[in-house]
Design a protein around this motif. Structure first.
Motif, PDB file in Angstrom:
ATOM      1  N   THR A  18      51.256  48.507  13.617  1.00  0.00           N
ATOM      2  CA  THR A  18      51.734  49.625  13.515  1.00  0.00           C
ATOM      3  C   THR A  18      52.749  49.606  12.087  1.00  0.00           C
ATOM      4  OG1 THR A  18      53.663  49.101  14.946  1.00  0.00           O
ATOM      5  CG2 THR A  18      51.700  50.302  16.018  1.00  0.00           C
ATOM      6  N   HIS A  19      52.458  48.696  11.371  1.00  0.00           N
ATOM      7  CA  HIS A  19      53.462  48.656  10.102  1.00  0.00           C
ATOM      8  C   HIS A  19      53.128  49.858   9.204  1.00  0.00           C
ATOM      9  CE1 HIS A  19      55.528  46.643   6.644  1.00  0.00           C
ATOM     10  NE2 HIS A  19      55.827  45.875   7.478  1.00  0.00           N
ATOM     11  N   PRO A  20      54.237  50.535   8.660  1.00  0.00           N
ATOM     12  CA  PRO A  20      53.983  51.504   7.814  1.00  0.00           C
ATOM     13  C   PRO A  20      53.472  51.098   6.421  1.00  0.00           C
ATOM     14  CG  PRO A  20      56.276  50.861   8.244  1.00  0.00           C
ATOM     15  CD  PRO A  20      55.530  50.202   8.861  1.00  0.00           C
ATOM     16  N   ASP A  21      53.517  49.910   5.941  1.00  0.00           N
ATOM     17  CA  ASP A  21      53.156  49.216   4.583  1.00  0.00           C
ATOM     18  C   ASP A  21      51.661  48.925   4.899  1.00  0.00           C
ATOM     19  OD1 ASP A  21      52.605  48.226   2.262  1.00  0.00           O
ATOM     20  OD2 ASP A  21      54.184  46.703   2.216  1.00  0.00           O
ATOM     21  N   LYS A  22      50.759  49.672   4.204  1.00  0.00           N
ATOM     22  CA  LYS A  22      49.185  49.494   4.773  1.00  0.00           C
ATOM     23  C   LYS A  22      48.777  48.072   3.777  1.00  0.00           C
ATOM     24  CE  LYS A  22      48.793  52.943   7.371  1.00  0.00           C
ATOM     25  NZ  LYS A  22      49.073  52.643   8.634  1.00  0.00           N
ATOM     26  N   LEU A  27      49.486  43.254   8.651  1.00  0.00           N
ATOM     27  CA  LEU A  27      48.530  44.331   8.771  1.00  0.00           C
ATOM     28  C   LEU A  27      47.174  44.064   8.269  1.00  0.00           C
ATOM     29  CD1 LEU A  27      47.944  47.133   9.834  1.00  0.00           C
ATOM     30  CD2 LEU A  27      48.566  48.108   7.960  1.00  0.00           C
ATOM     31  N   ARG A  28      46.988  43.242   7.030  1.00  0.00           N
ATOM     32  CA  ARG A  28      46.007  42.998   6.741  1.00  0.00           C
ATOM     33  C   ARG A  28      45.090  41.942   7.627  1.00  0.00           C
ATOM     34  NH1 ARG A  28      48.268  42.893   1.547  1.00  0.00           N
ATOM     35  NH2 ARG A  28      47.727  40.482   1.522  1.00  0.00           N
ATOM     36  N   TRP A  29      46.067  40.931   8.146  1.00  0.00           N
ATOM     37  CA  TRP A  29      45.215  39.952   8.812  1.00  0.00           C
ATOM     38  C   TRP A  29      44.856  40.487  10.093  1.00  0.00           C
ATOM     39  CZ3 TRP A  29      45.974  37.613  13.541  1.00  0.00           C
ATOM     40  CH2 TRP A  29      45.266  36.367  13.716  1.00  0.00           C
ATOM     41  N   TRP A  30      45.715  41.061  10.766  1.00  0.00           N
ATOM     42  CA  TRP A  30      45.223  41.863  12.243  1.00  0.00           C
ATOM     43  C   TRP A  30      44.036  42.909  12.009  1.00  0.00           C
ATOM     44  CZ3 TRP A  30      45.868  40.273  16.705  1.00  0.00           C
ATOM     45  CH2 TRP A  30      46.911  39.452  17.123  1.00  0.00           C
ATOM     46  N   SER A  31      44.112  43.603  10.833  1.00  0.00           N
ATOM     47  CA  SER A  31      42.981  44.485  10.529  1.00  0.00           C
ATOM     48  C   SER A  31      41.520  43.684  10.560  1.00  0.00           C
ATOM     49  CB  SER A  31      43.238  45.276   9.333  1.00  0.00           C
ATOM     50  OG  SER A  31      44.281  46.140   9.307  1.00  0.00           O
ATOM     51  N   ARG A  32      41.536  42.307   9.709  1.00  0.00           N
ATOM     52  CA  ARG A  32      40.537  41.753   9.695  1.00  0.00           C
ATOM     53  C   ARG A  32      40.009  41.127  11.067  1.00  0.00           C
ATOM     54  NH1 ARG A  32      43.050  39.745   5.167  1.00  0.00           N
ATOM     55  NH2 ARG A  32      43.430  37.807   6.406  1.00  0.00           N
ATOM     56  N   THR A  33      40.993  40.705  11.741  1.00  0.00           N
ATOM     57  CA  THR A  33      40.918  39.993  13.066  1.00  0.00           C
ATOM     58  C   THR A  33      40.244  40.863  14.153  1.00  0.00           C
ATOM     59  OG1 THR A  33      42.454  38.356  12.554  1.00  0.00           O
ATOM     60  CG2 THR A  33      41.884  38.753  14.952  1.00  0.00           C
ATOM     61  N   LEU A  34      40.799  42.214  14.071  1.00  0.00           N
ATOM     62  CA  LEU A  34      40.177  43.084  14.983  1.00  0.00           C
ATOM     63  C   LEU A  34      39.222  44.152  14.458  1.00  0.00           C
ATOM     64  CD1 LEU A  34      43.751  44.112  16.535  1.00  0.00           C
ATOM     65  CD2 LEU A  34      41.979  42.376  17.259  1.00  0.00           C
ATOM     66  N   ASN A  35      38.852  43.732  13.325  1.00  0.00           N
ATOM     67  CA  ASN A  35      37.650  44.591  12.438  1.00  0.00           C
ATOM     68  C   ASN A  35      36.431  44.982  13.394  1.00  0.00           C
ATOM     69  OD1 ASN A  35      36.729  46.022  10.311  1.00  0.00           O
ATOM     70  ND2 ASN A  35      35.348  44.606   9.997  1.00  0.00           N
ATOM     71  N   VAL A 122      39.125  33.238  14.090  1.00  0.00           N
ATOM     72  CA  VAL A 122      40.202  34.112  15.227  1.00  0.00           C
ATOM     73  C   VAL A 122      39.662  35.445  15.278  1.00  0.00           C
ATOM     74  CG1 VAL A 122      42.370  32.704  14.912  1.00  0.00           C
ATOM     75  CG2 VAL A 122      41.809  34.687  13.198  1.00  0.00           C
ATOM     76  N   GLN A 123      38.564  35.874  14.377  1.00  0.00           N
ATOM     77  CA  GLN A 123      37.925  37.092  14.512  1.00  0.00           C
ATOM     78  C   GLN A 123      37.694  37.322  16.224  1.00  0.00           C
ATOM     79  OE1 GLN A 123      37.626  39.134  11.799  1.00  0.00           O
ATOM     80  NE2 GLN A 123      38.638  37.432  10.897  1.00  0.00           N
ATOM     81  N   ILE A 124      37.991  38.702  16.538  1.00  0.00           N
ATOM     82  CA  ILE A 124      37.730  39.009  17.646  1.00  0.00           C
ATOM     83  C   ILE A 124      36.328  40.204  17.608  1.00  0.00           C
ATOM     84  CG2 ILE A 124      38.471  40.586  19.866  1.00  0.00           C
ATOM     85  CD1 ILE A 124      40.058  38.016  19.384  1.00  0.00           C
ATOM     86  N   SER A 125      35.022  39.272  17.831  1.00  0.00           N
ATOM     87  CA  SER A 125      33.915  39.965  17.563  1.00  0.00           C
ATOM     88  C   SER A 125      32.789  39.401  18.521  1.00  0.00           C
ATOM     89  CB  SER A 125      33.362  39.815  16.112  1.00  0.00           C
ATOM     90  OG  SER A 125      33.245  38.414  15.853  1.00  0.00           O
ATOM     91  N   ARG A 126      31.982  40.056  18.839  1.00  0.00           N
ATOM     92  CA  ARG A 126      30.769  39.771  19.685  1.00  0.00           C
ATOM     93  C   ARG A 126      30.116  38.379  18.996  1.00  0.00           C
ATOM     94  NH1 ARG A 126      29.318  43.210  23.360  1.00  0.00           N
ATOM     95  NH2 ARG A 126      29.842  45.627  23.129  1.00  0.00           N
TER      96      ARG A 126
END
Length: 143
Positions: A18-22, A27-35, A122-126
């Motif tokens: 939920t970090h405001p700084d994109k 945020l970048r790490w979590w975005s990749r992890t949960l892509n 750590v990627q949460i992926s199939r």
């Protein structure tokens, strides 16, 4: 401890998602992890609440090695894991799963532990989890 991290422990959303700084590194790490999950239509706001990430040691390291004693902060982290287990949370163990199971022995027989196929990813992926384990992760977001 950062106030945002302290608030997260109390049940508020994952502050990185939920970090405001994109451009924030977290945020970048979590975005990749949960892509994979975001591609399936799960938004960051939706994923931020059910995810609590705890680290064995709360610092970044190029080459991690266990230290021969338990830090006071680790006792709190182990408490958080046990608390998650008491509510039947799905726990994803990554790189140092064996070390976690030594520190929190109950993890060895806990039925809701999932581990990736590649422990350095750590990627949460199939592709990174067995079909059963990925289904368990997906179901955790729906409940």
């Amino acid at each position: 401890m950062d106030n945002r991290i302290r608030a997260n422990v109390g049940g508020t959303p994952n502050h990185f998602l939920t970090h405001p700084d994109k451009d924030h590194p977290g945020l970048r790490w979590w975005s990749r992890t949960l892509n994979c999950l975001t591609k399936q239509g799960h938004g960051h706001d939706e994923l931020a609440r059910p995810i609590l990430a705890v680290q064995f040691h709360g610092y970044h390291s190029q080459s991690w090695r266990p230290i021969p004693y338990t830090l006071p902060s680790q006792s709190f982290v182990f408490y958080l894991v046990r608390r998650a287990m008491s509510r039947d949370a799905v726990i994803v163990l990554g790189r140092i799963a064996a070390t976690w199971k030594i520190a929190v022995p109950e993890l060895a027989s806990y039925p809701n532990v999932v581990t990736p196929k590649q422990n350095r990813s750590v990627q949460i992926s199939r592709g990174n989890f067995s079909p059963e384990n990925f289904e368990r992760i997906e179901q955790a977001f729906k409940s």
